[in-house]
Each structure stands twice: as structure tokens, then as C-alpha cells.
Design a protein around this motif. Structure first.
Motif, PDB file in Angstrom:
ATOM      1  N   MET A   8      13.949 -18.308  25.748  1.00 57.06           N
ATOM      2  CA  MET A   8      13.269 -17.084  25.335  1.00 57.06           C
ATOM      3  C   MET A   8      14.126 -16.291  24.360  1.00 57.06           C
ATOM      4  O   MET A   8      13.600 -15.663  23.430  1.00 57.06           O
ATOM      5  N   ALA A   9      15.448 -16.292  24.552  1.00 56.57           N
ATOM      6  CA  ALA A   9      16.342 -15.613  23.609  1.00 56.57           C
ATOM      7  C   ALA A   9      16.246 -16.247  22.228  1.00 56.57           C
ATOM      8  O   ALA A   9      16.278 -15.547  21.207  1.00 56.57           O
ATOM      9  N   GLU A  10      16.118 -17.571  22.183  1.00 56.55           N
ATOM     10  CA  GLU A  10      15.970 -18.269  20.902  1.00 56.55           C
ATOM     11  C   GLU A  10      14.668 -17.875  20.205  1.00 56.55           C
ATOM     12  O   GLU A  10      14.562 -17.947  18.977  1.00 56.55           O
ATOM     13  N   GLN A  11      13.684 -17.437  21.003  1.00 57.20           N
ATOM     14  CA  GLN A  11      12.386 -17.021  20.453  1.00 57.20           C
ATOM     15  C   GLN A  11      12.317 -15.519  20.184  1.00 57.20           C
ATOM     16  O   GLN A  11      11.255 -14.987  19.864  1.00 57.20           O
ATOM     17  N   GLY A  12      13.457 -14.815  20.337  1.00 58.70           N
ATOM     18  CA  GLY A  12      13.506 -13.409  19.956  1.00 58.70           C
ATOM     19  C   GLY A  12      13.452 -12.416  21.099  1.00 58.70           C
ATOM     20  O   GLY A  12      13.482 -11.202  20.854  1.00 58.70           O
ATOM     21  N   PHE A  13      13.399 -12.905  22.358  1.00 58.20           N
ATOM     22  CA  PHE A  13      13.391 -11.987  23.497  1.00 58.20           C
ATOM     23  C   PHE A  13      14.622 -12.258  24.351  1.00 58.20           C
ATOM     24  O   PHE A  13      14.715 -13.290  25.022  1.00 58.20           O
ATOM     25  N   GLU A  14      15.581 -11.332  24.315  1.00 59.34           N
ATOM     26  CA  GLU A  14      16.816 -11.499  25.073  1.00 59.34           C
ATOM     27  C   GLU A  14      16.865 -10.473  26.191  1.00 59.34           C
ATOM     28  O   GLU A  14      16.569  -9.297  25.991  1.00 59.34           O
ATOM     29  N   PRO A 216      24.532  -4.514  28.553  1.00 60.36           N
ATOM     30  CA  PRO A 216      24.009  -5.150  27.341  1.00 60.36           C
ATOM     31  C   PRO A 216      23.824  -6.657  27.548  1.00 60.36           C
ATOM     32  O   PRO A 216      24.469  -7.266  28.405  1.00 60.36           O
ATOM     33  N   THR A 217      22.959  -7.245  26.760  1.00 58.08           N
ATOM     34  CA  THR A 217      22.810  -8.695  26.791  1.00 58.08           C
ATOM     35  C   THR A 217      24.030  -9.350  26.151  1.00 58.08           C
ATOM     36  O   THR A 217      24.882  -8.679  25.567  1.00 58.08           O
ATOM     37  N   PHE A 218      24.103 -10.659  26.263  1.00 53.38           N
ATOM     38  CA  PHE A 218      25.276 -11.393  25.768  1.00 53.38           C
ATOM     39  C   PHE A 218      25.523 -11.131  24.291  1.00 53.38           C
ATOM     40  O   PHE A 218      26.636 -10.818  23.870  1.00 53.38           O
ATOM     41  N   SER A 219      24.490 -11.281  23.474  1.00 47.29           N
ATOM     42  CA  SER A 219      24.674 -11.099  22.032  1.00 47.29           C
ATOM     43  C   SER A 219      24.990  -9.647  21.698  1.00 47.29           C
ATOM     44  O   SER A 219      25.784  -9.364  20.783  1.00 47.29           O
ATOM     45  N   GLU A 220      24.381  -8.711  22.429  1.00 48.10           N
ATOM     46  CA  GLU A 220      24.679  -7.296  22.198  1.00 48.10           C
ATOM     47  C   GLU A 220      26.138  -6.993  22.524  1.00 48.10           C
ATOM     48  O   GLU A 220      26.821  -6.288  21.770  1.00 48.10           O
TER      49      GLU A 220
END
Length: 282
Positions: A8-14, A216-220
Motif C-alpha cells: 500500500m505504501a508503494e501505491q501512495g498510502f503509508e 511518523p511513518t518510516f519514510s517521514e
């Protein structure tokens, strides 16, 4: 179903939340009509992002979308001339909802498909009843025609800012999508290519995030670490970075008195580590 959150993160929802259990309950339940997911939450259009990302993360290539607040829906691929009844009277054009639902039913005969119906609070109550009939009985009626749906192929995702019609809610599985990540995540230095002796910095972040009530999420968090290395020099800088990078951060909460000490402590530790060591993120 493994790594649904990553897909889902790869599809823009993290998100830090893991929705795998809820999705498994939806997909593996006995078929009683169309499997229907009711996406609730306080995330405004984040719910739309969730539904779209989930559809693609499940590997379903065909996703149809209808927004009840869209007063100018896109034109269909084929525009049919006006039809006439047996009395010669010209019939009005097919409603966009009828067009997209009948298309979803027809395509479900051969391929998996997701139909997303968004902003249902703007729909006429009679449409709620028709959607309930689709979810319960797997067919959609348009004028004198009936379109049968394949319950094994069609998934129905419903999004509304208000509670659904009671019977429609009973026919669906409900999931909550929050504006912020309520699940606590403890990050480690090795996840970001850092040495173990930077652990005090991560402990300070954990303390700060607990005071904020969100993580925060991982990428954030990776962006926050990078900004801490390159730009942040004061607690005010850190406030701006946290608000700028993490979607769920509350601006007023960041400015509250009880956050002063956690922010200052983290800046002090960061200064010590950045002076004695050059931290590089992989």
C-alpha cells in the motif's frame, strides 16, 4: 497478503497501522452477495487514498471510481445517442452512477474488479437503498435491465463522511482510517544505516513521539533524520520539520508548553552527536 502495508505504501498510502487482519476478514468471509468494505475515519480524502491504494495492493488491475460530489463526471468512452421508448418519447441519458455500476457488474463476469463509491453522504437516500440491494443480492437494475455481478470477482468499497444507511452498514465490513498513526513504532539506528551508538538520539525521538501521541511513518522519519543532520539547529527548527514532514502532526500540540523539554532534550543530544560524529543516512 504478506506485506500489505508495504504494498500500500508503494501505491501512495503509508501508515504505521497494519490493515491486513481487517482485509483478510473481508476477503475470506463467506460470500453473501458482494463483499463490501465501508471505509470510515477522520482522514478526509485520506480515506480515498486508502481505498485506491488497497485496491491496487491486492493486485486488482481494474478499479472503477465514482464521486457523488463530482458534478461534472468524466465522459464515458462511448457516447450513445438518446434512446426513445415505445411511445416515441426521448428518454433521459443514463445516470453516471448507473453507467459505472453496470460496467462494474458486467466486467466482474470475467475479471476481478474494485468499485469505489466515494462521498456517499451526498447521494440521495434512494441510491443508498439501491447500493444495499447490490451488496446483498449482487445485481443492479437500470430502467428495465438487470446487470448481474459475480460475487467472487467484484469488491465494493464505500466511503462516506456520514454514517451509512443502517442496512447498508450491516451488509459491509467497517474499517477505520485515521488522520494520524495511533500505533507506536520504535525505530532503531540500524534501520536507517546508523551505528548503535546513536541510540540515545532514537530514545529521545521515542520520548518525543509519545508526548505527541503519534509516530511518523518510516519514510517521514527518514526525512526528519535527514533534516536534523542538514538543517535543524534549534527546537523551533525541529517543530517546523516535524510539522512539515509528518502528516499527522498537530501544529498546536507541537507549540504546547509540555513539548518544550522533549524538544530541547532532543536538540541537545543531536548537537552532541552531530559535533562528535558525522551521521550519514544510507
Amino acid at each position: 497478503m504478506s506485506n500489505l502495508r508495504e504494498r500500500m505504501a508503494e501505491q501512495g498510502f503509508e501508515s504505521n497501522e497494519d490493515y491486513e487482519f481487517q482485509v483478510r476478514c473481508l476477503l475470506e468471509s463467506p460470500t453473501r452477495g458482494i463483499r463490501t468494505l465501508n471505509v470510515e475515519g477522520d482522514g478526509e480524502r485520506r480515506k480515498t487514498a486508502f481505498a485506491t491504494a488497497l485496491a491496487h495492493a491486492l493486485g486488482i488491475g481494474q478499479v472503477l471510481y465514482h464521486d457523488f460530489t463530482d458534478r461534472k463526471p468524466p465522459l464515458p468512452a462511448v457516447i450513445l445517442p438518446p434512446s426513445k421508448d415505445e411511445m416515441g418519447r426521448e428518454e433521459p441519458p443514463i445516470d453516471p452512477l448507473d453507467t459505472i455500476v453496470s460496467e462494474a457488474c458486467a466486467q466482474s463476469e470475467g475479471d476481478p474488479i474494485v468499485l469505489i463509491l466515494d462521498q456517499l453522504q451526498a447521494a440521495d437516500f434512494r441510491e443508498h437503498i439501491r447500493i444495499h440491494r447490490l451488496a446483498s443480492n449482487a445485481y443492479w437494475e437500470v430502467r428495465d435491465g438487470r446487470y448481474e455481478a459475480n460475487p467472487h470477482h467484484l469488491l465494493l468499497f464505500l466511503i462516506s463522511e456520514d454514517p451509512l444507511y443502517h442496512a447498508l452498514q450491516k451488509a459491509s465490513f467497517r474499517v477505520w482510517v485515521s488522520r494520524l498513526s495511533e500505533r507506536e513504532v520504535i525505530y532503531r539506528p540500524d534501520q536507517f544505516g546508523l551505528e548503535a551508538d546513536t541510540q540515545p538520539l532514537f530514545d529521545a525521538f521515542t520520548h518525543l513521539f509519545r508526548a505527541l501521541g503519534t509516530t511518523p511513518t518510516f519514510s517521514e522519519f527518514a526525512h526528519i533524520l535527514s533534516d536534523l543532520q542538514c538543517h535543524v539547529r534549534t527546537s523551533e527548527h525541529l517543530r517546523l520539520v516535524l510539522y512539515g514532514r509528518a502528516e499527522g502532526m498537530d501544529r498546536l500540540r507541537l507549540a504546547s508548553e509540555e513539548l518544550v523539554d522533549p524538544l530541547e532534550d532532543l536538540i541537545g543530544i543531536a548537537h552532541q552527536m552531530l559535533v562528535t560524529e558525522h551521521i550519514e543516512l544510507s
